[in-house]
Enzyme design. Structure first.
Site, PDB file in Angstrom:
ATOM      1  N   ASP A  46       0.830  -1.340   0.003  1.00 26.74           N
ATOM      2  CA  ASP A  46      -0.095   0.169   0.155  1.00 26.74           C
ATOM      3  C   ASP A  46       0.850   1.051  -0.095  1.00 26.74           C
ATOM      4  O   ASP A  46       0.678   2.153  -0.666  1.00 26.74           O
ATOM      5  CB  ASP A  46      -1.140  -0.111   1.150  1.00 26.74           C
ATOM      6  CG  ASP A  46      -0.366  -0.182   2.738  1.00 26.74           C
ATOM      7  OD1 ASP A  46       0.862  -0.472   2.603  1.00 26.74           O
ATOM      8  OD2 ASP A  46      -0.872  -0.005   3.439  1.00 26.74           O
ATOM      9  N   GLY A  47       1.949   1.152   0.781  1.00 30.65           N
ATOM     10  CA  GLY A  47       2.874   2.492   0.635  1.00 30.65           C
ATOM     11  C   GLY A  47       3.558   2.417  -0.700  1.00 30.65           C
ATOM     12  O   GLY A  47       3.522   3.875  -1.094  1.00 30.65           O
ATOM     13  N   TYR A  85      10.889 -14.760   8.132  1.00 33.32           N
ATOM     14  CA  TYR A  85      11.601 -14.543   6.906  1.00 33.32           C
ATOM     15  C   TYR A  85      11.863 -15.681   6.119  1.00 33.32           C
ATOM     16  O   TYR A  85      12.163 -15.395   4.961  1.00 33.32           O
ATOM     17  CB  TYR A  85      13.161 -13.998   7.327  1.00 33.32           C
ATOM     18  CG  TYR A  85      13.080 -12.706   7.933  1.00 33.32           C
ATOM     19  CD1 TYR A  85      12.886 -11.664   7.196  1.00 33.32           C
ATOM     20  CD2 TYR A  85      13.070 -12.417   9.514  1.00 33.32           C
ATOM     21  CE1 TYR A  85      12.933 -10.064   7.662  1.00 33.32           C
ATOM     22  CE2 TYR A  85      12.895 -10.925   9.998  1.00 33.32           C
ATOM     23  CZ  TYR A  85      12.867  -9.833   9.117  1.00 33.32           C
ATOM     24  OH  TYR A  85      12.702  -8.717   9.377  1.00 33.32           O
ATOM     25  N   ASP A 110       0.669 -10.018   3.907  1.00 34.37           N
ATOM     26  CA  ASP A 110      -0.393  -9.911   4.910  1.00 34.37           C
ATOM     27  C   ASP A 110      -1.842 -10.079   4.162  1.00 34.37           C
ATOM     28  O   ASP A 110      -2.720 -10.278   4.881  1.00 34.37           O
ATOM     29  CB  ASP A 110      -0.376  -8.643   5.738  1.00 34.37           C
ATOM     30  CG  ASP A 110       0.645  -8.749   6.386  1.00 34.37           C
ATOM     31  OD1 ASP A 110       1.721  -9.671   6.610  1.00 34.37           O
ATOM     32  OD2 ASP A 110       1.223  -7.536   6.987  1.00 34.37           O
ATOM     33  N   GLU A 168       1.912 -11.173  14.161  1.00 31.32           N
ATOM     34  CA  GLU A 168       2.687 -10.270  14.872  1.00 31.32           C
ATOM     35  C   GLU A 168       2.085  -9.076  15.264  1.00 31.32           C
ATOM     36  O   GLU A 168       2.627  -8.405  16.425  1.00 31.32           O
ATOM     37  CB  GLU A 168       3.880  -9.796  13.892  1.00 31.32           C
ATOM     38  CG  GLU A 168       3.333  -9.168  12.757  1.00 31.32           C
ATOM     39  CD  GLU A 168       4.218  -8.973  11.811  1.00 31.32           C
ATOM     40  OE1 GLU A 168       5.361  -8.362  12.210  1.00 31.32           O
ATOM     41  OE2 GLU A 168       4.142  -8.982  10.418  1.00 31.32           O
ATOM     42  N   ILE A 193       9.506 -17.524   5.002  1.00 34.00           N
ATOM     43  CA  ILE A 193       8.233 -17.558   4.323  1.00 34.00           C
ATOM     44  C   ILE A 193       8.416 -16.458   3.293  1.00 34.00           C
ATOM     45  O   ILE A 193       8.090 -16.647   2.292  1.00 34.00           O
ATOM     46  CB  ILE A 193       6.925 -17.307   5.076  1.00 34.00           C
ATOM     47  CG1 ILE A 193       6.657 -18.362   6.089  1.00 34.00           C
ATOM     48  CG2 ILE A 193       5.800 -16.836   4.457  1.00 34.00           C
ATOM     49  CD1 ILE A 193       5.623 -18.292   6.942  1.00 34.00           C
ATOM     50  N   ARG A 194       9.063 -15.424   3.846  1.00 30.93           N
ATOM     51  CA  ARG A 194       9.023 -14.021   2.768  1.00 30.93           C
ATOM     52  C   ARG A 194      10.213 -14.486   1.600  1.00 30.93           C
ATOM     53  O   ARG A 194       9.759 -14.138   0.468  1.00 30.93           O
ATOM     54  CB  ARG A 194       9.527 -12.780   3.498  1.00 30.93           C
ATOM     55  CG  ARG A 194       8.650 -12.552   4.516  1.00 30.93           C
ATOM     56  CD  ARG A 194       9.425 -11.567   5.318  1.00 30.93           C
ATOM     57  NE  ARG A 194       9.426  -9.852   4.472  1.00 30.93           N
ATOM     58  CZ  ARG A 194       8.498  -9.254   4.902  1.00 30.93           C
ATOM     59  NH1 ARG A 194       7.479  -9.216   5.825  1.00 30.93           N
ATOM     60  NH2 ARG A 194       8.601  -8.013   4.003  1.00 30.93           N
TER      61      ARG A 194
END
Length: 439
Positions: free
Chosen positions: A180-181, A361, A210, A309, A363-364
């Site tokens: 979004d940013g 991390y 997310d 988190e 997962i990312r």
């Protein structure tokens, strides 16, 4: 309430160039392949919602349909394209880059594609980050690894300098892959280009592990993320079952939205409790988490907790710092739970073994699974179709199995989150058998 005007996508001008895609589909192109310029997808999905609006059909809120157009705004022979990846890593980034390049080269005949390195920083000359030339040969196997070959970064850059760079390089289309940013930044770039009357299309492929961007269905990489998180939950259960009074604790990503926690817990029914930012809970008291965990361990000999988190931040000191994107750095809810569970059992003279898993991390950084790879490819193709037809200041997404164009301001005006009264959370309660109220 959303209106038709909220969902209108900006166009750079009339489309007058014949699409080269006709050569791939032959006579089917006219009637079946191309999306009509007036093809719209309803915002509402039930008759009752539509009836409540009391509007004529042509005034109902609708999205512009995604897909190839018979006429293009840009002439592929003279079009230059830029691609940038921003924000945190997510499974599928390389898949999107690869699919963009292949669609542009092989189907539209656009051969000039530049990859700007390390997010918006790569669009500011002072960074010294030299861009990459993206060819089909370069991207041929990048989808087999995680991360992004372009690198990434957080934080905004001077939008005027960014547009200066695009104009200096003759870029006609900028694809922004980010959250979004990053999409807010893309909106500012699109606005500045329009203010200068620079015909630059800015198209976003929304990325958020997310799954918290609204109106786009599901984010790419999300399925891979919750599938890997489910593996950690399975491991936590095995560890907990093997111990005397074992408690498995798994912290997953989800700053403001608990989608990964919910989906990963439902995936294998191994979790006993799911804690997410959208649903408040108490630690103490007869209905609090500590008492509930103690009861579940007494009943079955072990318990497994999945916590997002961003959950339970009200039980922790306020964070005083932010990252480069302006996100608050959350305090560690998992650490608090580990300490409080151990103390709670010790206060009663009982043994407990807490096994903690944090797969964040891992997962990312993994490659996308096959289902996500397919979704990445289709999102990228839809983004290319939109850009070549002169659409700008939009993101592409799939809403109820139809690919659509959504204006960037409409996907950044709020975040998407789990509804405590919705069917997803109900499914979590059914899967875990946890109490609906732990306050």
């Amino acid at each position: 309430m959303v209106t038709l005007a909220d969902l209108q996508v900006t166009r750079l001008g009339p489309c007058a160039v014949d699409s080269p895609l006709a050569s791939y589909v032959g006579t089917r192109a006219t009637n079946e392949y191309y999306v009509g310029e007036d093809d719209r997808v309803l915002f509402d999905d039930t008759v009752e919602l539509i009836r409540r609006r009391s509007l004529p059909l042509d005034e109902l809120p609708t999205f512009e349909a995604g897909g190839p157009r018979a006429k293009l705004f840009f002439d592929p022979a003279y079009t230059k394209v830029g691609i940038v990846t921003c924000g945190g890593l997510c499974p599928g980034l390389n898949d999107v880059i690869r699919a963009l390049v292949l669609e542009l080269h092989e189907h539209y005949g656009v051969s000039d594609v530049t990859g700007f390195r390390n997010g918006y920083a790569g669009l500011v000359p002072v960074s010294g980050l030299e861009p990459l030339t993206l060819t089909p040969e370069f991207v041929a196997t990048i989808h087999e690894r995680g991360g992004t070959v372009l690198g990434s970064s957080r934080g905004a850059q001077d939008v005027g300098v960014v547009v200066d760079t695009l104009q200096a390089r003759g870029i006609d289309i900028l694809f922004v892959i980010g959250g979004d940013g990053s999409m807010r930044g893309a909106h500012q770039v699109a606005k500045e280009a329009l203010r200068r009357d620079a015909r630059i299309a800015v198209v976003g492929v929304p990325k958020t592990i997310d799954n918290d961007i609204p109106h786009i269905g599901q984010s790419f990489g999300f399925q891979t993320a919750y599938s890997r998180a489910a593996q950690s939950i399975k491991a936590a259960k095995i560890e907990a079952e093997a111990a005397i009074n074992g408690v498995g604790l798994v912290k997953v990503m989800g700053r403001h939205a608990g989608f990964i926690a919910c989906y990963s817990a439902i995936a294998n029914h191994d979790a006993d409790f799911v804690l997410i930012p959208e649903v408040p809970f108490s630690l103490d008291g007869d209905r609090g988490v500590l008492a509930q965990v103690r009861r579940r361990v007494a009943e079955q000999g072990h318990a497994v907790i999945v916590v997002a988190e961003g959950a339970g931040q009200e039980h922790l000191p306020d964070a005083a710092t932010t990252d480069a994107s302006g996100n608050v750095k959350f305090a560690d809810i998992a650490r608090l739970l580990r300490e409080r569970i151990a103390d709670d059992f010790a206060a009663r003279g009982a043994e407990v073994l807490v096994r903690y898993f944090d797969p964040g991390y891992f997962i990312r950084s993994v490659p996308a699974d096959p289902a996500d790879s397919v979704y990445c490819a289709r999102l990228a193709q839809t983004a290319v179709h939109a850009a070549m037809a002169g659409r700008t200041d939009l993101v592409v997404g799939r809403r109820r199995h139809r690919f659509v164009h959504v204006p960037i301001p409409y996907v950044t005006h709020r975040t998407h989150s789990v509804s405590p009264d919705g069917d997803l959370w109900l499914s979590v309660l059914e899967s875990t058998a946890q109490p609906h109220d732990m306050t």
